[in-house]
Enzyme design. Structure first.
Site, PDB file in Angstrom:
ATOM      1  N   ASN A 106      36.266  73.808  64.204  1.00 19.38           N
ATOM      2  CA  ASN A 106      34.849  73.629  63.878  1.00 19.38           C
ATOM      3  C   ASN A 106      34.163  72.958  65.053  1.00 19.38           C
ATOM      4  OD1 ASN A 106      32.481  73.504  62.245  1.00 19.38           O
ATOM      5  ND2 ASN A 106      32.937  71.365  61.750  1.00 19.38           N
ATOM      6  N   HIS A 108      31.092  70.205  65.652  1.00 19.38           N
ATOM      7  CA  HIS A 108      30.246  69.255  64.929  1.00 19.38           C
ATOM      8  C   HIS A 108      29.342  68.534  65.940  1.00 19.38           C
ATOM      9  CE1 HIS A 108      28.974  66.350  61.947  1.00 19.38           C
ATOM     10  NE2 HIS A 108      29.180  65.399  62.841  1.00 19.38           N
ATOM     11  N   SER A 135      31.430  67.945  69.269  1.00 23.58           N
ATOM     12  CA  SER A 135      32.895  67.920  69.311  1.00 23.58           C
ATOM     13  C   SER A 135      33.471  69.189  68.700  1.00 23.58           C
ATOM     14  CB  SER A 135      33.430  66.750  68.472  1.00 23.58           C
ATOM     15  OG  SER A 135      32.854  65.531  68.864  1.00 23.58           O
ATOM     16  N   ASP A 144      35.209  66.582  58.858  1.00 23.02           N
ATOM     17  CA  ASP A 144      34.996  66.160  60.257  1.00 23.02           C
ATOM     18  C   ASP A 144      36.082  65.199  60.739  1.00 23.02           C
ATOM     19  OD1 ASP A 144      32.658  67.658  60.186  1.00 23.02           O
ATOM     20  OD2 ASP A 144      31.393  65.948  59.690  1.00 23.02           O
TER      21      ASP A 144
HETATM   22  C1  GRF Z   1      25.696  73.673  65.503  1.00 26.01           C
HETATM   23  O1  GRF Z   1      24.870  72.749  66.093  1.00 26.01           O
HETATM   24  C2  GRF Z   1      27.002  73.064  65.158  1.00 26.01           C
HETATM   25  O2  GRF Z   1      27.266  71.894  65.866  1.00 26.01           O
HETATM   26  C3  GRF Z   1      26.870  72.720  63.699  1.00 26.01           C
HETATM   27  O3  GRF Z   1      25.993  73.648  63.173  1.00 26.01           O
HETATM   28  C4  GRF Z   1      25.155  74.161  64.187  1.00 26.01           C
HETATM   29  C5  GRF Z   1      25.216  75.648  64.061  1.00 26.01           C
HETATM   30  O4  GRF Z   1      24.243  76.279  64.813  1.00 26.01           O
HETATM   31  N1  GRF Z   1      28.151  72.726  63.063  1.00 26.01           N
HETATM   32  P1  GRF Z   1      24.290  77.843  64.994  1.00 26.01           P
HETATM   33  O5  GRF Z   1      24.336  78.450  63.607  1.00 26.01           O
HETATM   34  O6  GRF Z   1      25.528  78.175  65.776  1.00 26.01           O
HETATM   35  O7  GRF Z   1      23.038  78.200  65.710  1.00 26.01           O
END
Ligand code: GRF
Length: 212
Positions: A106, A108, A135, A144
């Site tokens: 993932n 985050h 991260s 997370d």
């Molecule tokens: C990203 O900023 C990521 O860090 C978080 O959700 C957002 C997703 O953005 N988990 P996108 O859908 O890839 O534009």
């Protein structure tokens, strides 16, 4: 290697990953882009890149358990090497995490373990943090909380707003996420017992990419 990608919204990380695949910078095939939200813009991005999409419209399920079961069966049939969460806003079931243990990653938007959860940009500004970032981490049962593999870090400027900070951090995401996926796809990065090993060495601290 084959991957599935789970999204809920914009899909800009998905787009960055697909661009890397198209430029042959990433030796991976995304078999399916899965969304819990039929309106996720990322579904349009997947279609633009000719990637199959599948929607599990969360609102149509009587319970989270039923939703979880259907998602699990679908992904189990694909049997992916990597499960990429890219802005997927639901908590995966314990059973799903167990089934794909060591294969789920993932991204985050915080310098984990700082600022788990939502609204990280606003919280970073309100806390007067010196740095913010993003991260890439392993997904384990607790939210997370899996090992962090790579972080992108930027200095918070005195005139930063949520929007300016988000823009900078997301640009960083488009670099670090494909980077980690590439290492997994090349098997430079291996996950053994929920612990990352990079080039055969246990990764004790995350790799930090600074933009300064
Ligand atoms: C990203 O900023 C990521 O860090 C978080 O959700 C957002 C997703 O953005 N988990 P996108 O859908 O890839 O534009």
């Amino acid at each position: 290697m084959k991957a599935v990608c789970l999204i809920s919204g914009g899909g800009t990380n998905l787009e960055a990953i697909l661009k890397h695949i198209n430029k042959e910078k990433l030796n991976l095939s995304i078999t399916s882009v899965i969304s819990d939200n039929p309106k996720a813009h990322g579904l349009k991005i997947a279609k633009k890149f000719n990637v199959d999409t599948h929607v599990f419209n969360f609102k149509e399920y009587k319970s989270k358990n039923i939703f979880d079961d259907q998602l699990e069966v679908y992904v189990e049939n694909i049997n992916p090497d990597i499960v990429i969460l890219a802005g997927y806003m639901r908590i995966l079931s314990k059973s799903f995490c167990r089934l794909h243990s060591g294969k789920i990653i993932n991204i985050h938007p915080s310098l984990l373990p700082k600022l788990k959860g939502l609204n990280t940009y606003q919280r970073a500004l309100s806390n007067n943090e010196l740095y913010h970032g993003s991260s890439v981490h392993l997904v384990v049962n607790e939210i997370d909380s899996g090992s962090v593999i790579v972080q992108f870090r930027t200095k918070i400027k005195s005139n930063d707003t949520v929007s300016s900070l988000r823009k900078r951090v997301m640009e960083g995401e488009y670099t670090i996420y494909p980077m980690v996926i590439n290492h997994l796809a090349n098997e430079n990065l291996k996950i053994i017992n929920e612990t990352p090993y990079l080039f055969g060495k246990k990764l004790i601290d995350p790799i930090v990419i600074n933009d300064f």
